[in-house]
Design a protein around this motif. Structure first.
Motif, PDB file in Angstrom:
ATOM      1  N   ASN A   1       1.147  -1.279  -0.158  1.00  0.00           N
ATOM      2  CA  ASN A   1       0.041  -0.022  -0.152  1.00  0.00           C
ATOM      3  C   ASN A   1       0.888   1.212   0.225  1.00  0.00           C
ATOM      4  N   ALA A   2       1.665   1.163   1.065  1.00  0.00           N
ATOM      5  CA  ALA A   2       3.126   2.563   0.596  1.00  0.00           C
ATOM      6  C   ALA A   2       3.806   2.482  -0.637  1.00  0.00           C
ATOM      7  N   GLY A   3       3.321   1.289  -1.685  1.00  0.00           N
ATOM      8  CA  GLY A   3       4.100   1.860  -3.188  1.00  0.00           C
ATOM      9  C   GLY A   3       5.214   1.237  -3.361  1.00  0.00           C
ATOM     10  N   PHE A   4       6.235   0.909  -2.715  1.00  0.00           N
ATOM     11  CA  PHE A   4       7.412  -0.038  -2.555  1.00  0.00           C
ATOM     12  C   PHE A   4       7.668  -1.073  -3.745  1.00  0.00           C
ATOM     13  N   PRO A   5       6.985  -1.978  -4.080  1.00  0.00           N
ATOM     14  CA  PRO A   5       6.758  -2.949  -5.102  1.00  0.00           C
ATOM     15  C   PRO A   5       6.639  -1.901  -6.857  1.00  0.00           C
ATOM     16  N   ALA A   6       6.147  -0.613  -6.358  1.00  0.00           N
ATOM     17  CA  ALA A   6       6.254   0.110  -7.893  1.00  0.00           C
ATOM     18  C   ALA A   6       8.176  -0.044  -8.126  1.00  0.00           C
ATOM     19  N   LEU A   7       8.704  -0.479  -7.849  1.00  0.00           N
ATOM     20  CA  LEU A   7      10.135   0.320  -8.047  1.00  0.00           C
ATOM     21  C   LEU A   7       9.986  -1.137  -8.763  1.00  0.00           C
ATOM     22  N   ARG A   8       9.086  -2.608  -9.298  1.00  0.00           N
ATOM     23  CA  ARG A   8       9.782  -3.040  -9.679  1.00  0.00           C
ATOM     24  C   ARG A   8       9.588  -2.604 -11.440  1.00  0.00           C
ATOM     25  N   ASP A   9       8.479  -2.298 -11.873  1.00  0.00           N
ATOM     26  CA  ASP A   9       7.981  -1.072 -12.661  1.00  0.00           C
ATOM     27  C   ASP A   9       8.911  -1.071 -13.539  1.00  0.00           C
ATOM     28  N   LEU A  10      10.476  -0.212 -12.835  1.00  0.00           N
ATOM     29  CA  LEU A  10      11.002   0.429 -14.145  1.00  0.00           C
ATOM     30  C   LEU A  10      11.951  -1.227 -14.317  1.00  0.00           C
ATOM     31  N   ASN A  11      11.959  -1.587 -13.804  1.00  0.00           N
ATOM     32  CA  ASN A  11      12.941  -3.043 -14.802  1.00  0.00           C
ATOM     33  C   ASN A  11      12.548  -4.223 -15.390  1.00  0.00           C
ATOM     34  N   VAL A  12      10.980  -3.902 -15.601  1.00  0.00           N
ATOM     35  CA  VAL A  12      10.666  -5.108 -16.264  1.00  0.00           C
ATOM     36  C   VAL A  12      10.621  -4.530 -18.395  1.00  0.00           C
ATOM     37  N   GLU A  13      11.069  -5.755 -18.953  1.00  0.00           N
ATOM     38  CA  GLU A  13      10.900  -5.326 -20.247  1.00  0.00           C
ATOM     39  C   GLU A  13       9.537  -4.962 -20.622  1.00  0.00           C
ATOM     40  N   THR A  14       8.827  -5.254 -20.599  1.00  0.00           N
ATOM     41  CA  THR A  14       7.559  -4.415 -20.748  1.00  0.00           C
ATOM     42  C   THR A  14       7.695  -3.017 -20.964  1.00  0.00           C
ATOM     43  N   GLY A  15       8.770  -2.103 -20.236  1.00  0.00           N
ATOM     44  CA  GLY A  15       8.813  -0.576 -20.379  1.00  0.00           C
ATOM     45  C   GLY A  15       7.872  -0.302 -19.345  1.00  0.00           C
ATOM     46  N   TYR A  16       8.189   1.138 -18.834  1.00  0.00           N
ATOM     47  CA  TYR A  16       7.289   1.423 -17.929  1.00  0.00           C
ATOM     48  C   TYR A  16       6.233   2.025 -18.123  1.00  0.00           C
TER      49      TYR A  16
END
Length: 709
Positions: A62-77
């Protein structure tokens, strides 16, 4: 992705990230962290560490920490193909230390001896305390001993701020709540030594033959007998080592037994004659920006009883803002020097990472936290910083920095600093505008003033899109994740049975941090590398650049005390992570990337009609006793500047310009209304000093006269 270049050791490669990267408010989601206080907070903090452990995982997401994973995926941000995997080309950057090799403002260690430094400081500094001491002693009047006695009575609550005792031993201003530990005997002994040095020097200046006095500790720093800080009282945050004082990190429980040594930065100030009045209260383990401390007491904002002083160096900010000392040491891992400086209307400097040594104490927040000064004036800020930043040969980072003093050439001395580089100010507009409209207007007025009158060239994203800093919201998450785990696995992990006695707010925070993954921590350090490379690009393109933002996006909203129970000693405190993240919106970048930053007040907001309703007159423990006539209805607004690694001198230049602006332009207009930014017509005396301000030297002189009668 670090290297040693002509610019410095570990200097990051200068790589600008694409200018169409989401930044500022466009990348920040609505914050939905729960706000809790009182018994519900206490019950949840217990349950989440026992029967409700899975709830910690939900709060982590809920604090948003997993959003960092969005910056490392091949499908893009966020589904944008051209931003495919923005972190995938970066190696993790675990340490933001950068040591500048070519700084025209500073002399190499080999060309500046301690004798030269001492003579230089004595010749160029006459701070308000030192100057008044000198005049008073020439007349045989006030001495450091008299000041010490007055301060000690004030802190003990035996003397009111107006010089009268209330007879009940309770200081209505709550000055005692800002102090963790004050050793009366050691303070008085140091003051006596200083008084003897002042007396001996005064007599020598009159041509008298004065033999060395047995038992007097002379400051042995060169030709002078007396240091440039001799007799100046300072405060030190309760996470910095002070001889014979226990460190508790705001818990009230000794973290280590009292030592017979000082941290390097403290010792340097003592070497120049400073007297440590005591250690100051902090937010428990530095894990918030308010300095709410239900264990030891919560120092209040010098301007308004309804507001926090900011944290986590809130005790240091409060004692400077109240006038008790001109200088206090803080530690800044997430704005903890600049946030209280902003709330308390004073100046704060977060130096380059690794520059100021805290040796021999271990820095548990090794990649985010630095020591630095909070001061009442730019003179005091510059002097204390330059003394504290003396390179420590035993510290592997500090040892490689040059002394933080200008060249001894007259053209580069204080007040006449002639920068060798062009002066640029950059406004990252998308990020800058993520603040209250009135704060934006006040900060822009200060920026326009210095660009018009002080030779700065303004750079905006319209001129150069790379001025907008990429991924600032994700960067704030990465910084929060990093420092939270450094505190949890460093300082707190070293204390036995910590879970049983932490405040409820920190118990809850620890339960959330326990769900951090190695993947998220790794991605956070990759994002650090990206941000440092982008900043290196800006500093390379615009040598002399200072990036400016508000220090706080909305001090009226984020600094307000909810209720008297929230600050009650022995109570449960409060947790409001939405407010914490808001207060750190701008300050985090300097901690995460290691660049230096300064906070300076640039105006005052009117608080008319903004007082908290329902505040009670007393709080258990004597912490909070508001007085109607004590509420001066203004709150400071501050501007922050961030410069290249190792270029604190350029921030000091800007600080002087902003101080001049504050005391010229702002004095003419006064505070402004929060809703319209229109001036509120008041006299200068109504808002330039907070209601809790004490003119210590004048009061000490009265103290002397009372004693003699």
């Amino acid at each position: 992705m670090t290297n040693t270049s002509s610019k410095g050791i570990f200097y990051p490669p200068a790589v600008a990230f694409p200018s169409d990267t989401p930044c500022g408010d466009s990348s920040r989601p609505t914050l939905n962290n729960p706000t809790l206080s009182g018994l519900p907070l206490e019950l949840l903090s217990r349950a989440i560490n026992s029967i409700l452990r899975p709830l910690g995982s939900f709060l982590y997401s809920n604090a948003g920490f997993p959003a960092l994973r969005d910056l490392n995926v091949e499908t893009g941000y966020a589904g944008v193909p051209e931003l495919e995997g923005p972190l995938r080309g970066y190696s993790p950057r675990w340490d933001p230390t950068v040591i500048s090799l070519a700084n025209p403002h500073e002399s190499p260690p080999s060309t500046t001896t301690s004798t030269e430094f001492h003579s230089y400081l004595n010749a160029n500094w006459s701070g308000r305390f030192v100057q008044k001491y000198s005049l008073a002693r020439e007349d045989g009047g006030m001495s450091p001993v008299h000041v010490a006695m007055y301060l000690l009575e004030l802190i003990d609550g035996k003397r009111m701020c107006d010089g009268d005792s209330d007879g009940g031993g309770t200081d209505k201003r709550g000055f005692h709540t800002a102090w963790m530990h004050v050793d009366r005997d050691r303070v008085l002994n140091a003051a006596r030594q200083s008084t003897k040095r002042w007396d001996a020097e005064r007599r020598r200046n009159r041509g008298e033959d004065v033999p060395d006095q047995e038992g007097v500790r002379w400051i042995d720093l060169g030709q002078g007998r007396k240091g440039c800080l001799d007799g100046v009282f300072i405060g030190v945050k309760d996470e910095i080592l002070v001889e014979h004082h226990s460190i508790t990190y705001g818990t009230g429980r000794p973290y280590c037994v009292p030592q017979d040594t000082n941290s390097w930065a403290v010792q340097k100030l003592i070497d120049y004659g400073a007297i440590v009045l005591g250690t100051t209260v902090m937010h428990e383990f530095g894990l918030d920006t308010t300095n709410n401390n239900p264990t030891l007491g919560t120092p209040l904002n010098p301007f308004s009883d309804d507001y926090y002083p900011g944290g986590s160096s809130g005790g240091s900010g409060s004692v400077v803002g109240c006038g008790l000392v001109p200088i206090a040491l803080g530690a800044d891992g997430g704005g903890s020097i600049r946030v209280p400086s902003a709330y308390c209307g004073v100046f704060g400097l977060k130096p380059s990472h690794g520059r100021v040594s805290g040796w021999p104490l271990v820095n548990h927040c090794v990649s985010t936290c630095v020591l630095g000064p909070i001061a009442a004036t730019m003179h005091d800020l510059e002097l204390s910083y330059k003394v504290m930043a003396t390179p420590n040969p035993s510290d592997p980072s500090s040892a490689h920095f040059p002394p933080a003093i200008p060249s001894l050439q007259p053209a580069l001395r204080p007040f006449k600093i002639a920068p060798a580089r062009k002066k640029y100010l950059a406004i990252p507009q998308a990020w800058f505008s993520d603040s209250a409209p009135v704060v934006q207007r006040m900060c822009m007025a200060a920026i326009e003033h210095v660009t018009t009158n002080s030779g700065y060239t303004l750079i905006t994203p319209e001129q150069d899109p790379s001025i907008n800093i990429p991924f600032v919201w994700h960067g704030q998450l990465a910084h929060a994740l990093t420092i939270l785990n450094e505190v949890t696995n460093g300082a707190i992990a070293g204390m036995n049975g910590w879970l049983s006695w932490l405040t409820p707010a920190n118990k809850l925070l620890m339960a959330v941090s326990a769900h951090a993954t190695a993947q998220d921590l790794l991605l956070a350090q990759k994002l650090r590398a990206l941000l440092m490379s982008h900043l290196a690009h800006l500093f390379e393109k615009y040598p002399g650049l200072v990036i400016v933002t508000p220090t706080l996006p909305d001090p009226l909203a984020s600094g307000r005390i909810g209720s008297a129970n929230d600050i009650k000693i022995g109570g449960y405190g409060v947790t409001n992570n939405n407010r914490s993240l808001e207060s750190m919106r701008y300050v985090f970048l300097a901690n995460f990337t290691g660049i230096p930053a300064i906070s300076a007040p640039v105006g005052y907001l009117s608080l008319e009609g903004k007082t908290t309703k329902g505040m009670k007159d007393t709080v258990a423990g004597g912490t909070y006793v508001p007085s109607v006539d004590a509420v001066r209805k203004v709150l400071p607004v501050a501007l922050m500047g961030m410069a290249e690694w190792g270029y604190e001198a350029e921030l000091l230049v800007l600080g002087y310009e902003l101080e001049r602006y504050l005391h010229t332009a702002i004095k003419k207009t006064g505070p402004v209304r929060a809703d319209s930014a229109e001036p509120v017509r008041k006299t200068v005396e109504e808002f330039t000093s907070p209601p809790a301000w004490v003119d210590v030297l004048s009061k000490a002189e009265e103290f002397v006269r009372q004693e003699r009668t």
